[in-house]
Design a protein around this motif. Sequence first.
Motif, PDB file in Angstrom:
ATOM      1  N   ALA A 163       0.844  -1.293   0.174  1.00  0.00           N
ATOM      2  CA  ALA A 163       0.113   0.119  -0.126  1.00  0.00           C
ATOM      3  C   ALA A 163       0.986   1.144  -0.024  1.00  0.00           C
ATOM      4  O   ALA A 163       2.053   1.248   0.225  1.00  0.00           O
ATOM      5  CB  ALA A 163      -0.902   0.170   1.343  1.00  0.00           C
ATOM      6  N   LEU A 164       0.411   2.293  -0.554  1.00  0.00           N
ATOM      7  CA  LEU A 164       0.974   3.450  -0.326  1.00  0.00           C
ATOM      8  C   LEU A 164       1.006   4.022   1.176  1.00  0.00           C
ATOM      9  O   LEU A 164      -0.215   3.956   1.759  1.00  0.00           O
ATOM     10  CB  LEU A 164       0.198   4.549  -1.080  1.00  0.00           C
ATOM     11  CG  LEU A 164       0.427   4.310  -2.454  1.00  0.00           C
ATOM     12  CD1 LEU A 164      -0.449   5.497  -3.555  1.00  0.00           C
ATOM     13  CD2 LEU A 164       1.792   4.176  -3.232  1.00  0.00           C
ATOM     14  N   ASP A 165       2.140   4.615   1.672  1.00  0.00           N
ATOM     15  CA  ASP A 165       1.902   4.890   3.154  1.00  0.00           C
ATOM     16  C   ASP A 165       3.175   5.995   3.393  1.00  0.00           C
ATOM     17  O   ASP A 165       3.901   6.294   2.492  1.00  0.00           O
ATOM     18  CB  ASP A 165       2.245   3.630   3.841  1.00  0.00           C
ATOM     19  CG  ASP A 165       1.821   4.004   5.498  1.00  0.00           C
ATOM     20  OD1 ASP A 165       1.204   4.876   5.689  1.00  0.00           O
ATOM     21  OD2 ASP A 165       1.942   2.934   6.314  1.00  0.00           O
ATOM     22  N   GLU A 166       2.902   6.593   4.504  1.00  0.00           N
ATOM     23  CA  GLU A 166       4.101   7.653   5.200  1.00  0.00           C
ATOM     24  C   GLU A 166       4.915   6.955   6.111  1.00  0.00           C
ATOM     25  O   GLU A 166       4.381   5.849   6.856  1.00  0.00           O
ATOM     26  CB  GLU A 166       3.340   8.799   5.673  1.00  0.00           C
ATOM     27  CG  GLU A 166       2.637   9.742   4.828  1.00  0.00           C
ATOM     28  CD  GLU A 166       3.430  10.338   3.641  1.00  0.00           C
ATOM     29  OE1 GLU A 166       4.719  10.587   4.030  1.00  0.00           O
ATOM     30  OE2 GLU A 166       2.919  10.359   2.437  1.00  0.00           O
ATOM     31  N   PRO A 167       6.111   7.130   5.863  1.00  0.00           N
ATOM     32  CA  PRO A 167       7.184   6.413   7.185  1.00  0.00           C
ATOM     33  C   PRO A 167       6.583   6.865   8.620  1.00  0.00           C
ATOM     34  O   PRO A 167       5.908   7.797   9.021  1.00  0.00           O
ATOM     35  CB  PRO A 167       8.551   7.112   6.909  1.00  0.00           C
ATOM     36  CG  PRO A 167       8.467   7.709   5.735  1.00  0.00           C
ATOM     37  CD  PRO A 167       7.070   7.918   5.300  1.00  0.00           C
ATOM     38  N   GLU A 199      15.675   1.783  -0.224  1.00  0.00           N
ATOM     39  CA  GLU A 199      15.465   2.641  -1.353  1.00  0.00           C
ATOM     40  C   GLU A 199      16.180   1.852  -2.460  1.00  0.00           C
ATOM     41  O   GLU A 199      17.390   1.235  -2.287  1.00  0.00           O
ATOM     42  CB  GLU A 199      16.106   4.120  -1.234  1.00  0.00           C
ATOM     43  CG  GLU A 199      15.374   4.916  -0.339  1.00  0.00           C
ATOM     44  CD  GLU A 199      15.767   6.309  -0.226  1.00  0.00           C
ATOM     45  OE1 GLU A 199      16.000   6.833  -1.154  1.00  0.00           O
ATOM     46  OE2 GLU A 199      16.203   6.858   0.813  1.00  0.00           O
ATOM     47  N   ASN A 200      15.590   1.864  -3.635  1.00  0.00           N
ATOM     48  CA  ASN A 200      16.325   1.109  -4.915  1.00  0.00           C
ATOM     49  C   ASN A 200      15.877   2.285  -6.073  1.00  0.00           C
ATOM     50  O   ASN A 200      14.770   2.364  -6.335  1.00  0.00           O
ATOM     51  CB  ASN A 200      15.661  -0.091  -5.198  1.00  0.00           C
ATOM     52  CG  ASN A 200      16.208  -0.909  -6.377  1.00  0.00           C
ATOM     53  OD1 ASN A 200      17.019  -0.434  -7.012  1.00  0.00           O
ATOM     54  ND2 ASN A 200      15.816  -2.013  -6.514  1.00  0.00           N
ATOM     55  N   ASP A 201      16.871   2.782  -6.470  1.00  0.00           N
ATOM     56  CA  ASP A 201      16.731   3.846  -7.718  1.00  0.00           C
ATOM     57  C   ASP A 201      16.082   4.764  -6.997  1.00  0.00           C
ATOM     58  O   ASP A 201      16.242   5.449  -6.027  1.00  0.00           O
ATOM     59  CB  ASP A 201      16.294   3.255  -8.917  1.00  0.00           C
ATOM     60  CG  ASP A 201      17.272   2.381  -9.569  1.00  0.00           C
ATOM     61  OD1 ASP A 201      18.324   2.537  -9.497  1.00  0.00           O
ATOM     62  OD2 ASP A 201      16.867   1.305 -10.191  1.00  0.00           O
ATOM     63  N   SER A 202      14.728   5.053  -7.591  1.00  0.00           N
ATOM     64  CA  SER A 202      14.024   6.578  -7.082  1.00  0.00           C
ATOM     65  C   SER A 202      12.921   6.076  -6.257  1.00  0.00           C
ATOM     66  O   SER A 202      11.990   6.780  -5.902  1.00  0.00           O
ATOM     67  CB  SER A 202      13.746   7.260  -8.333  1.00  0.00           C
ATOM     68  OG  SER A 202      12.654   6.402  -9.067  1.00  0.00           O
ATOM     69  N   LYS A 219      11.164   4.128  -2.931  1.00  0.00           N
ATOM     70  CA  LYS A 219      11.328   4.043  -1.479  1.00  0.00           C
ATOM     71  C   LYS A 219      10.306   2.941  -1.093  1.00  0.00           C
ATOM     72  O   LYS A 219       9.140   2.969  -1.326  1.00  0.00           O
ATOM     73  CB  LYS A 219      11.273   5.415  -0.670  1.00  0.00           C
ATOM     74  CG  LYS A 219      11.598   5.187   0.762  1.00  0.00           C
ATOM     75  CD  LYS A 219      11.270   6.531   1.451  1.00  0.00           C
ATOM     76  CE  LYS A 219      12.306   7.614   0.969  1.00  0.00           C
ATOM     77  NZ  LYS A 219      12.090   8.663   1.730  1.00  0.00           N
ATOM     78  N   PHE A 220      10.806   1.974  -0.361  1.00  0.00           N
ATOM     79  CA  PHE A 220       9.782   0.868   0.230  1.00  0.00           C
ATOM     80  C   PHE A 220      10.001   0.869   1.737  1.00  0.00           C
ATOM     81  O   PHE A 220      10.994   1.133   2.259  1.00  0.00           O
ATOM     82  CB  PHE A 220      10.470  -0.536  -0.206  1.00  0.00           C
ATOM     83  CG  PHE A 220      10.177  -0.886  -1.652  1.00  0.00           C
ATOM     84  CD1 PHE A 220       9.221  -1.378  -2.102  1.00  0.00           C
ATOM     85  CD2 PHE A 220      11.325  -0.208  -2.398  1.00  0.00           C
ATOM     86  CE1 PHE A 220       9.258  -1.533  -3.464  1.00  0.00           C
ATOM     87  CE2 PHE A 220      11.384  -0.554  -3.839  1.00  0.00           C
ATOM     88  CZ  PHE A 220      10.245  -1.270  -4.627  1.00  0.00           C
TER      89      PHE A 220
END
Length: 71
Positions: free
Chosen positions: A2-6, A14-17, A19-20
Amino acid sequence: MALDEPKENDKIYENDSLKFLVEGSLMATCGGITVDFVDAGPRSGFGITSVNPINGGGGCSSGSCGSGGCG
């Protein structure tokens, strides 16, 4: 997935641009997590697998997230 804030207990990768964010307790339960994009035409989406799969859907269970989302 899902989309979420930290949040305070999240692990950030992070991988390239991209952020997981992975909740710390989920990471401890699942072990290593792999996120792949599966190019299958109209059924394209993200496949998520983990070292220790969790049954019952959502979280780290093996499978893919297409247009309907995960979990």
